[in-house]
Motif scaffolding. Structure first.
Motif, PDB file in Angstrom:
ATOM      1  N   LEU A 208       0.876  -1.231  -0.011  1.00  0.00           N
ATOM      2  CA  LEU A 208      -0.062  -0.109  -0.243  1.00  0.00           C
ATOM      3  C   LEU A 208       1.023   1.277  -0.060  1.00  0.00           C
ATOM      4  O   LEU A 208       1.211   1.690   0.949  1.00  0.00           O
ATOM      5  CB  LEU A 208      -0.816  -0.117   1.318  1.00  0.00           C
ATOM      6  N   ARG A 218      -4.321   7.018   7.032  1.00  0.00           N
ATOM      7  CA  ARG A 218      -4.764   5.982   6.131  1.00  0.00           C
ATOM      8  C   ARG A 218      -5.850   5.066   6.520  1.00  0.00           C
ATOM      9  O   ARG A 218      -5.677   4.328   7.692  1.00  0.00           O
ATOM     10  CB  ARG A 218      -3.476   5.125   5.621  1.00  0.00           C
ATOM     11  N   GLU A 220      -6.864   2.419   5.103  1.00  0.00           N
ATOM     12  CA  GLU A 220      -6.956   1.033   4.710  1.00  0.00           C
ATOM     13  C   GLU A 220      -6.728   0.018   5.887  1.00  0.00           C
ATOM     14  O   GLU A 220      -6.060   0.298   6.781  1.00  0.00           O
ATOM     15  CB  GLU A 220      -5.733   0.576   3.528  1.00  0.00           C
ATOM     16  N   ASP A 295      -7.475  -4.980   3.450  1.00  0.00           N
ATOM     17  CA  ASP A 295      -6.731  -4.390   2.070  1.00  0.00           C
ATOM     18  C   ASP A 295      -5.498  -5.166   1.928  1.00  0.00           C
ATOM     19  O   ASP A 295      -4.941  -5.337   0.620  1.00  0.00           O
ATOM     20  CB  ASP A 295      -6.661  -2.980   2.202  1.00  0.00           C
ATOM     21  N   ALA A 296      -4.858  -5.294   2.781  1.00  0.00           N
ATOM     22  CA  ALA A 296      -3.444  -6.034   2.695  1.00  0.00           C
ATOM     23  C   ALA A 296      -2.815  -6.947   3.743  1.00  0.00           C
ATOM     24  O   ALA A 296      -3.107  -6.542   4.845  1.00  0.00           O
ATOM     25  CB  ALA A 296      -2.169  -5.051   2.384  1.00  0.00           C
TER      26      ALA A 296
END
Length: 410
Positions: A208, A218, A220, A295-296
């Motif tokens: 990201l 952020r 995410e 997201d990751a």
């Protein structure tokens, strides 16, 4: 030959693994044009100004700066005419300057420095020339001699294709802060091996990447399912992520993560973020989190024993089983547009390197180096497009593996 338009040009002096550093830069500045002109020097052409503090968010860069000019001569007098640009109009204190030359040609740096100092004196400016034994000033020398302030300058000369790029350093890697985050954190586990903070930064950015224009927050959701002592999680907090999840099967690891997260928040005055920690085996992580919610996944799992004599084939088989089962779980919780950055071990034998090959379970390996740079002679990639990180003498190296769901390909 490189060709440039009127966009701004920046130089980046890369870290100990130029391939990994370049991969990070390519994602952080995806709307620019990168060129690798020396083994450890990248040039970026981009249409906006890059602020100096971006270096705190990039783990693979030692120093970076702005290129102001290029000349076709390596003669001292011609260089002197060009670097007059760096002479301050007026300064009340002694002006400090340093000169770093990145190239193979012979340039009389002593003569250049003395002539520049004489030129400053003729303009009524007292100066101090900062020198070192090497033709390149280290980040420490640049920082400690205040060459990044309005009271000084590091003039950088980069040789390429019989030309010199002339620039000024804007920032150096925050080495004091990185050392403090590495060795100052209260919960350390040197025996098990610890991920360096700057490597943690890099792999977070591979998943990201930050936008240079992005604010501190952020949104995410990131997960480290093998969180250990929490290096990836603490670095994510420092990078501004507000939704951070960790998990580990070890009670000791969870306790260390809690301690280090509290320490990083207190020492760096971080604003509130949503932090969750689960006692869970990575092969069961979907029981803790909703489907398609992450997201990751960014993680360094157990890499096998770091010391002693062991049956490598047995270790590889065990790790392949662990990673395969974990990837199956990650697929359930990862968003369709999500990405995994995972470190796999590479066992260094006497005659060969031993890689592992877990089942990818509907993931595909991504090469993060732009296609235009993948054949650059200075880059080192494996046959599957991954990057190896390690140093001579280590028995276990790290393979940086980026994975995406195959559904993204259709």
């Amino acid at each position: 030959m490189l060709k440039f338009n009127q966009n701004m040009r920046y130089f980046f002096i890369l870290g100990s693994n130029p391939s990994l550093s370049l991969a990070e830069l390519a994602l952080v500045f995806s709307n620019g044009r990168l060129s690798l002109i020396q083994k450890n020097i990248a040039i970026l052409e981009i249409d906006y100004e890059i602020k100096a503090d971006i270096i705190k968010k990039i783990g693979g860069v030692i120093k970076f700066g702005l290129i102001y000019d290029e000349i076709s001569s390596l003669a001292v007098q011609d260089i002197l005419k060009a670097i007059i640009f760096f002479k301050p109009e007026k300064i009340e204190t002694k002006f400090r300057f340093g000169i770093s030359f990145y190239g193979k040609s012979k340039i009389n740096l002593k003569a250049l420095g003395m002539e520049f100092k004489k030129l400053l004196k003729q303009s009524g400016l007292n100066s101090r020339w900062v020198i070192s034994r090497e033709p390149v000033l280290s980040s420490v020398v640049v920082e400690q001699n205040k060459l990044l302030t309005d009271k000084g300058v590091e003039i950088v000369m980069i040789e390429f294709n019989k030309k010199l790029f002339l620039g000024r350093t804007l920032a150096v890697q925050p080495f004091k802060e990185l050392s403090f985050r590495d060795y100052g954190r209260p919960a350390r586990d040197d025996r098990s091996g610890m991920l360096p903070p700057k490597l943690a930064q890099i792999i977070i950015n591979l998943a990201l990447p930050p936008s240079p224009c992005q604010g501190e927050g952020r949104g995410e959701v990131i997960l480290d399912p093998f969180c250990g002592s929490g290096t990836i999680l603490t670095e994510a907090a420092l990078l501004g992520f507000k939704n951070i999840i960790g998990a580990d099967i070890s009670d000791k690891a969870l306790k260390a993560t809690k301690t280090n997260m509290a320490w990083i928040q207190a020492n760096f005055q971080l604003s509130t973020f949503n932090f969750q920690l689960f006692h869970s085996d990575a092969t069961q992580i979907s029981k803790c989190l909703p489907s398609n919610s992450v997201d990751a996944v960014i993680t360094e799992p157990y890499l096998g024993p770091q010391r002693g004599l062991h049956d490598i084939n047995k270790i590889i088989k065990e790790l392949e089983k662990l990673y395969s089962e974990s990837l199956r779980e990650f697929f359930k919780i990862l968003k369709l547009t999500g990405r995994i950055v995972m470190i796999w071990p590479v066992f260094q034998g006497k005659y060969q390197s031993n890689f592992i090959n877990p089942k990818l379970n509907d993931f595909t390996i991504i090469n993060s180096i732009p296609a235009s740079l993948q054949k650059n002679i200075f880059l080192k990639l494996t046959g599957r497009g991954t990057i190896i990180y390690g140093r001579e003498g280590q028995k276990v190296w790290r393979e940086i593996v980026i994975l995406e769901k195959q559904k993204q390909r259709f």
